[in-house]
Design an enzyme around this catalytic site. Structure first.
Site, PDB file in Angstrom:
ATOM      1  N   GLY A 134       0.816  -1.214   0.000  1.00  0.00           N
ATOM      2  CA  GLY A 134       0.000   0.000   0.000  1.00  0.00           C
ATOM      3  C   GLY A 134       0.843   1.254   0.000  1.00  0.00           C
ATOM      4  N   GLY A 171      -0.641   4.772  -0.695  1.00  0.00           N
ATOM      5  CA  GLY A 171      -1.777   5.208   0.095  1.00  0.00           C
ATOM      6  C   GLY A 171      -1.474   6.364   1.022  1.00  0.00           C
ATOM      7  CD  GLN A 172      -4.725   8.945   5.674  1.00  0.00           C
ATOM      8  OE1 GLN A 172      -5.236   7.870   5.948  1.00  0.00           O
ATOM      9  NE2 GLN A 172      -5.110  10.078   6.218  1.00  0.00           N
ATOM     10  CG  ASP A 186      -0.179   0.872  -4.147  1.00  0.00           C
ATOM     11  OD1 ASP A 186      -1.259   0.368  -4.520  1.00  0.00           O
ATOM     12  OD2 ASP A 186      -0.125   1.815  -3.336  1.00  0.00           O
ATOM     13  CE1 TYR A 216      -9.816   0.823   7.611  1.00  0.00           C
ATOM     14  CE2 TYR A 216     -10.670   1.989   9.526  1.00  0.00           C
ATOM     15  CZ  TYR A 216      -9.622   1.698   8.666  1.00  0.00           C
ATOM     16  OH  TYR A 216      -8.392   2.282   8.860  1.00  0.00           O
ATOM     17  CE  LYS A 245      -7.341  -1.018   9.509  1.00  0.00           C
ATOM     18  NZ  LYS A 245      -6.004  -1.248   8.888  1.00  0.00           N
TER      19      LYS A 245
END
Length: 316
Positions: free
Chosen positions: A8, A11-12, A34, A140, A144
């Site tokens: 990732g 990503g952010q 990614d 989500y 998690k």
């Protein structure tokens, strides 16, 4: 950590984490991965395409790169996850399982980013304990919480060096918002500069834990380099630097931009998600076990955020 594979990476968090890791461990020692071709800083060092659900491909990359650590940042965020729960589950759960298995095959240390979304409406909201009832109500958050426990299981069952953090909302001037419920706390700074006003999709009086990205990046490295004998929890450490509602972040912005205006147009979906999360976290376990100590409070973050965003927006 000496040789690190990051999933990732675009990503952010990943897009800032990769350059940060390369500045510490060397450009050639951090492999960014990614599902899309790299841009910007990511293109300056090692990169490979990887869908995290493809465990065979992950294992091949880990082996070829001789990675000793996997930092698994790939995932679908909260609001986006509610739009397509099956896809979010596939990426956030099946992708994590595939990466855990690849890490186990090669005996790599494994980092997993959890979230305050792993808590739910029956969790104690104020000074939320490290160990408490969770019962999240979003796909989500359910993913998690499930992966927190699975990472613990891999450590207990297979002696895999798994470690993780429960991130609060993360605020950054580098990476655009990516579909999270806490993203208003990023949008508000952009609009403060470009419009002088902001319309919040989160209601007045809604408190959520937050952290400035530089503190988050430092926390990842600090945890992964911590003495394992001192880690009682290993996975899902509560971390946070501040807790505020939209009015308080607006007040902080007005110390720099006095005429800034805040209005509201509350989004029912994201508001309901926010209301299921804690107001504030007890971070004592992270402080005691590996020395967590964030440097930015709200006002210090606001000054730095506005300064850096002005520079970026002028260049754009």
């Amino acid at each position: 950590m000496k040789r690190i594979l990051v999933t990732g990476a675009g990503g952010q968090i990943g897009s800032e984490l990769v350059p940060y890791l390369r500045s510490i461990y060397g450009e050639s020692n951090v492999l960014a991965t990614d599902v899309k071709a790299p841009e910007g800083d990511l293109a300056q060092g090692p990169f490979d395409l990887l869908d995290v659900r493809d465990g065979r491909r992950a294992s091949e990359l880990i082996g070829a790169f001789k990675a000793d650590t996997v930092i698994h940042m790939a995932g679908i965020l909260s609001a986006k996850g509610e739009e397509n729960p099956n896809f979010a589950w596939d990426i956030n759960v099946n992708g994590t399982v595939a990466m855990l298995e690849a890490a186990r095959e090669h005996r790599c240390a494994f980092f997993f980013p959890s979230s305050i979304a792993a808590f739910g409406p029956t969790t104690p909201r104020v000074n939320t304990p490290q160990d408490t009832i969770q019962r999240p109500t979003t796909v989500y958050g359910i993913a998690k919480a499930s992966m927190e426990m699975l990472c613990d299981y891999y450590h207990l069952k297979f002696n895999l060096d798994t470690r993780g953090l429960r991130f609060p909302g993360l605020i950054s001037y580098v990476t655009p918002p990516g579909g999270g419920t806490t993203d208003y706390a990023v949008h508000i700074y952009y609009d403060a500069i470009t419009k002088g006003s902001y319309t919040s999709f989160i209601a007045k009086g809604t408190y959520m834990d937050m952290m400035y990205m530089p503190d988050a990046l430092e926390a990842i490295v600090q945890l992964m380099e911590a003495d394992p004998s001192k880690l009682k929890h290993r996975n899902a450490f509560n971390i946070s630097a501040m807790s505020f509602d939209p009015e308080e972040i607006a007040q902080s912005i007005r110390k720099v931009i006095p005429d800034f205006k805040l209005e509201y147009d509350v989004d029912p979906l994201r508001q309901s998600i926010a209301e299921s999360w804690p107001d504030s976290l007890d971070c004592s376990a992270a402080r005691e076990e590996w020395g967590f100590a964030p440097k930015y409070d709200l006002d210090r973050m606001t000054v730095h955020m506005l300064e850096k965003l002005k520079e970026r927006l002028v260049k754009a």
